[in-house]
Design an enzyme around this catalytic site. Structure first.
Site: not given
Ligand code: TTP
Ligand code: MG
Length: 351
Positions: A9, A104-105
């Site tokens: 992720d 992103d995962e």
């Molecule tokens: P995530 O992987 O949940 O968050 P992240 O990558 O920003 O942070 P982390 O380091 O905790 O993994 O989500 C991936 C992307 O998806 C995030 O950068 C932005 C988008 N997103 C939204 O637009 N709205 C949301 O509510 C969430 C959770 C994510």
């Molecule tokens: Mg993330």
């Protein structure tokens, strides 16, 4: 040999991409989402902004109150999708068994890799190094025998963390119950009513009692808590509960009939997240200017993977409502997802 799964992720993905292209943003709070003064929410924030309590999905006015000095940037979805593709290509180079789970995962079945190099820490380090080398972006990795445990593990030590789970029951036991994928707000509230706070509390409850409250699908989630789940990257125990949604809050209220103009963009965003799934149920959500919120659903007979079908059904649902009412928010959701979808038109062709 038992299967080994890695969940990768990306760290604060949208914010990290912005920092990559504009390094002067680094080291200071950064919030990606609506601009302050407008309606809308936080998509994500970098780790500096999270120290102030800023979180994804928080209203932007609240993020501004918590961290007024942050840089606020509106999301550039196309840029992030492009970067996502580069990341996924790097991950694919480690294993041909790879499933992208969101922008992103991804899950990687690394069982074969482990046959060549049994040092999991080293494997995780190689993946992180290669992702960084090719994209200048960092990620966190969880490794376990179940895709769900691997997912929980990747979030355990963020950013740039590696968490290897050898004893899943022990690893999960002290974590809050809502860390299990599939336990959303409603299930979490029910769990708290039953005095279940941690995954360990949950593991101790008799599955037959749980079934009375949550239905049959809870058994597989219970197996995750017990540390006996072995779900592989292509399987999904949550297809009933999984959904994908997008919603848009307008800076100024618009007429319901004008929702049709933004419908294709919103539907496309939902559709692009579908990955390997097909959808059966389509829902729209409307919040009127007086905050009254309604949803309307339509279920197809068979799963579909068709964008036009999705957009058309949303349009039909919209057209059943009063077109002259003022709207503050419009959302689209698809649910009842399954990996073994069969396109409806194909089925009809056989009849
Ligand atoms: P995530 O992987 O949940 O968050 P992240 O990558 O920003 O942070 P982390 O380091 O905790 O993994 O989500 C991936 C992307 O998806 C995030 O950068 C932005 C988008 N997103 C939204 O637009 N709205 C949301 O509510 C969430 C959770 C994510
Ligand atoms: Mg993330």
């Amino acid at each position: 040999m038992k299967q080994i799964i890695a969940h990768i992720d990306m760290d604060c993905f949208f914010a990290a991409v912005e920092e990559k292209f504009n390094p002067s943003l680094k080291g200071k709070p950064l919030i990606i989402g609506a601009k302050p003064g407008n309606r809308g929410v936080v998509c994500t924030a970098n780790y500096e902004a999270r120290k102030f309590g800023v979180k994804s999905a928080m209203p932007i006015w609240k993020a501004y109150t918590l961290c007024p000095l942050a840089n606020f940037i509106e999301p550039k979805k196309e840029l992030y999708s492009k970067e996502s593709k580069y990341v996924m290509n790097v991950l694919k180079s480690f294993s041909d068994k790879m499933v992208q789970a969101s922008i992103d995962e991804a899950y990687l079945d690394i069982t074969n890799l482990v046959k060549q190099n049994s040092n999991l820490v080293e494997i995780a380090r190689l993946i992180k190094k290669e992702v960084y080398k090719k994209t200048k972006l960092t990620c966190s990795i969880g490794i376990a025998e179940s895709k769900y445990v691997a997912k929980i593990a990747s979030a355990f030590n963020k950013p740039v963390g590696t968490t290897i789970v050898e004893n899943p029951k022990e690893f999960l036991s002290s974590l809050p119950i809502n860390k299990i994928p599939g336990i959303g707000k409603v299930a979490n509230k029910k769990m708290l009513d039953l005095n279940i706070k941690t995954i360990g509390d949950f593991a101790k409850i008799d599955p037959f009692i749980l079934m009375d409250f949550f239905g049959k699908s809870i058994i597989q989630i219970h197996n995750v808590a017990l540390g006996i789940d072995k779900t592989g990257i292509y399987e999904n125990i949550y297809s009933d509960t999984k959904s994908i949604s997008r919603e848009k809050t307008f800076n100024q209220d618009i007429l319901l009939k004008d929702c049709e103009t933004i419908l294709p963009t919103l539907a496309k965003e939902v559709y692009d997240d579908l990955g390997d799934f097909g959808y059966k149920t389509i829902s729209i959500k409307i919040r009127y200017s007086n905050f009254e919120t309604i949803t309307r659903n339509f279920s197809l007979k068979f799963s579909s993977k068709n964008y036009n079908n999705l957009a058309n059904q949303c349009k039909i649902l919209l057209q059943k409502l009063d077109e002259n009412k003022k709207v503050r928010l419009f959302g689209i959701k698809i649910s009842n997802l399954s990996e073994n979808y069969v396109e409806q038109s194909n089925l009809l062709a056989y009849i």
